[in-house]
Each structure stands twice: as structure tokens, then as C-alpha cells.
Design an enzyme around this catalytic site. Structure first.
Site, PDB file in Angstrom:
ATOM      1  CE1 TYR A  48      25.751  18.165  74.172  1.00 28.07           C
ATOM      2  CE2 TYR A  48      27.869  17.297  73.490  1.00 28.07           C
ATOM      3  CZ  TYR A  48      26.494  17.224  73.508  1.00 28.07           C
ATOM      4  OH  TYR A  48      25.851  16.184  72.885  1.00 28.07           O
ATOM      5  CG  ASP A 163      37.299  15.231  68.695  1.00 25.69           C
ATOM      6  OD1 ASP A 163      37.908  14.147  68.871  1.00 25.69           O
ATOM      7  OD2 ASP A 163      36.435  15.656  69.473  1.00 25.69           O
TER       8      ASP A 163
END
Length: 371
Positions: A48, A163
Site C-alpha cells: 500500500y 486475513d
């Protein structure tokens, strides 16, 4: 005039009439509200973007600032960012990361980068596992207890994390643990399959490996089991090279499922596929994990069960004898109201998502910025 970071000489250059400071961190430009001052240092980077530590001049606390560059270039990434912001703002729990600020952009029309400010943690569980720092059974219990405590809260908000892995579990020097990275989270009632992202395969439950679309909160418990095993052995339990290898590693440890354990698979093709795999007996967990305390072994066996409906639930795991020294039902709160993903309209464009993230930044910073 520039504001200088004493630690590594990173200078802040005032912009927008002094309301903002721009820092150049290894070639990455960070433009943040002027209350975020040196020392500035890079503390991590990922797909990211980059994370920096800075000091909030108003509170004097050190914070983490995550820059998501060009956040609206594609809808999937933009949706992930919005989802994480909304979720973390909804959550309020000691073992879940909290958002302290979304930096309001100086100009709405030039809004391309998102800066998320959160509490600063010292490290993550992946780093600790890979280090040579000794970890006792008490460390293991405390880490898993906090993970379960946070997960109880998350699940009570009608949210699946989806996750969980050591690098998403943030730690400080006191061994306090916080669950982070909610970019893939979903509600427990949603049945869409994870087409958007490749979730780390090693921590994925069998039902996800087999493409089962109506999965439940049990997927997160499987991940906790993988993490528990990894804390003790300091190696991933199931480091599969691909899905087929992943499933083989799972069945080599927990044994091949019988027909009764395949009821959750609606697809006859999936059931047929599992039946034709090489058959393995279940290993003796105590022999496989000789350094694990008997209580931890028993809890692990209850988490790593092929059939998700038979897997231990988060409340049951907190009540497990292994957790007895830490467990206190009165100190394990649930979320006051369920989280809603109603903001995720299928027809949303990048511009729609940008507008919603802009509104989130205004919620934290109601004063209009200088143009």
C-alpha cells in the site's frame, strides 16, 4: 523556515500557508497537517505504501502515519482503503488498532493520497517469531489470549477479518497485541468469495482453499491455530507453494477428512476432489509439537479441524483451560452495535469512494483547510 527532524535530519517544508508540512522520506513525499512534527522516521512499507512515525505536537504522543499513494487509481484498492477506515473507526477495543486521524487534504480537487494516522506500535508478531528473542509458554498464551479477545469483539460486530497472520498482529514492548489491517474484512452474512485479493495462503482455512463461498467466522479461528503453532515452532505450519500443496500439508497434519466432515462443501466437485487426494492419518500433535505445553496442544487440535462447524468458537477458546490464567469474561467486551458495509455500493466509482474518504477526513478535521 523548515522544521527539522533531529533524529535523521529530515526537514519539514511548510506548504499551504503553513497549515501543512511536507517531508521527503527516502524519495517519498509526505504532506501532513502541521501538528505532525519531527522526529520523523520510516517504520515500514508494504504494497500500500510507506508508514512513518511522527509526533503529534498537540498530544506529544508518537503516532504512525500510513500514506496510501494514488489511493483512487483503481476501485478495488480505493474500496479496501475506505473499508479499513470505516471499520477501524467503528471499533473500540484494546486489542484492535484504532484510527486517530485521517489527514484532511489541503484541496479537495487535488485529493490523491490518503494519510491514515494510528497509534504507533513497536513491532509485529512476524518480526518477533523470526527474531532470536526467546518466547516462553506464557508469551504464547498472552499473545493468543489477546488475539482471541480482540477477535471476540470483531466477530461480535458481525465482521470477519479474513486475513489474520503474524505480520498483521502489532505489538509493543509490553507485549500488548493489536489486530491490524482490516482491508479484507467482510460481514458474517456476506457470501461473496474473495476475488479481489490474494489472501496469504498459509493461514487460509480448508473451506477457503476449496472455494467454499458461504464461509463463517471459523475461517479466522483456523488462522489463529496456524499462528499459535507458528509461535511455538517459529516456522509456518503450512507453507504451501500453491493451493494443492497447501491442502496436502494441512491433511498431512490433521488427517484426511471423512465423508461426514465434508458436509459443508455444497459442491459435489469439491467433495470429489477432496476424496481423490492422497489419504493421510492424523498426526499425534504432542509428538509433532514436543515443545508445546499440553494445554496449548489441546487448544490447537480444537482450532485445526477440517469441518468449520466442528472448529472451536472464539468464546469457547477463551474459556479453554489453557487460557484460564488470563480469562475473565467481564474483561472480554463485545461490540455495542454490528458494523454495516452498506456504504459499499456495487456501482461506486473511484470518485464516489474519494468523496466518502474525504468526508471521513472532514469528520476528524471539521475546520476547512486553507486553499
Amino acid at each position: 523556515m523548515s522544521v527539522e527532524s533531529a533524529e535523521n535530519n529530515i526537514r519539514g517544508v511548510p506548504t499551504h500557508g503553513g497549515r501543512y508540512l511536507q517531508y521527503n522520506i527516502y524519495g517519498n513525499l509526505f504532506e501532513v497537517s502541521r501538528k505532525y512534527v519531527p522526529p520523523i522516521r520510516s517504520v515500514g512499507r508494504g504494497a500500500y505504501g510507506i508508514v512513518c512515525a511522527a509526533v503529534n505536537a498537540e498530544t506529544r504522543e508518537e503516532v504512525a502515519i500510513k500514506k496510501i499513494g494514488n489511493a483512487f487509481d483503481n476501485r478495488i484498492d480505493a474500496k479496501r482503503t475506505l473499508r479499513e477506515i470505516k471499520l477501524l473507526r467503528h471499533m473500540d477495543h484494546e486489542n484492535v488498532m484504532s484510527i486517530k486521524d485521517i489527514i484532511r487534504p489541503p484541496q479537495k480537487e487535488n485529493f490523491n493520497h490518503v494519510y491514515i494516522v494510528s497509534e504507533l506500535m513497536d513491532t509485529d508478531l512476524h518480526q518477533i517469531i523470526r527474531s532470536n528473542q526467546p518466547m516462553t509458554d506464557d508469551h504464547c498464551r498472552y499473545f493468543v489470549y489477546q488475539l482471541l479477545r480482540g477477535l471476540k469483539y470483531v466477530h461480535s460486530a458481525n465482521v470477519l477479518h479474513r486475513d489474520l497472520k503474524p505480520s498483521n498482529l502489532l505489538l509493543n514492548a509490553n507485549c500488548d497485541l493489536k489486530i491490524g489491517d482490516f482491508g479484507l474484512a467482510r460481514t458474517t452474512s456476506e457470501t461473496d468469495f474473495m476475488t479481489e485479493y490474494v489472501v496469504t495462503r498459509w493461514y487460509r482455512a480448508p473451506e477457503l482453499l476449496l472455494n467454499c463461498s458461504d464461509y463463517t467466522a471459523a475461517i479466522d479461528i483456523w488462522s489463529v491455530g496456524c499462528i499459535l503453532g507458528e509461535i511455538v515452532t517459529r516456522q509456518p505450519l503450512f507453507p504451501g507453494r500453491d493451493y494443492v500443496h497447501q491442502l496436502r500439508l494441512v491433511t498431512e497434519l490433521i488427517g484426511s477428512p471423512d465423508d461426514a466432515s465434508l458436509g459443508f462443501l455444497r459442491s459435489e466437485n469439491a467433495r470429489r476432489y477432496v476424496r481423490q487426494l492422497p489419504q493421510y492419518p492424523k498426526q499425534n500433535f504432542s509428538a509433532r509439537f514436543p515443545n508445546m505445553s499440553p494445554g496449548a496442544v489441546d487448544l490447537l487440535e480444537k482450532m485445526l479441524i477440517f469441518d468449520p462447524s466442528k472448529r472451536i468458537k472464539v468464546d469457547e477458546a477463551l474459556c479453554h483451560p489453557y487460557m484460564a490464567p488470563l480469562h475473565d469474561i467481564n474483561e472480554e467486551p463485545v461490540c455495542a452495535r454490528p458494523f454495516s458495509f452498506d456504504f459499499e455500493e456495487p456501482m461506486f466509482t473511484e470518485e464516489d469512494i474519494k468523496e466518502l474518504i474525504w468526508k471521513e477526513s472532514v469528520r476528524f478535521n471539521p475546520d476547512p483547510p486553507i486553499n
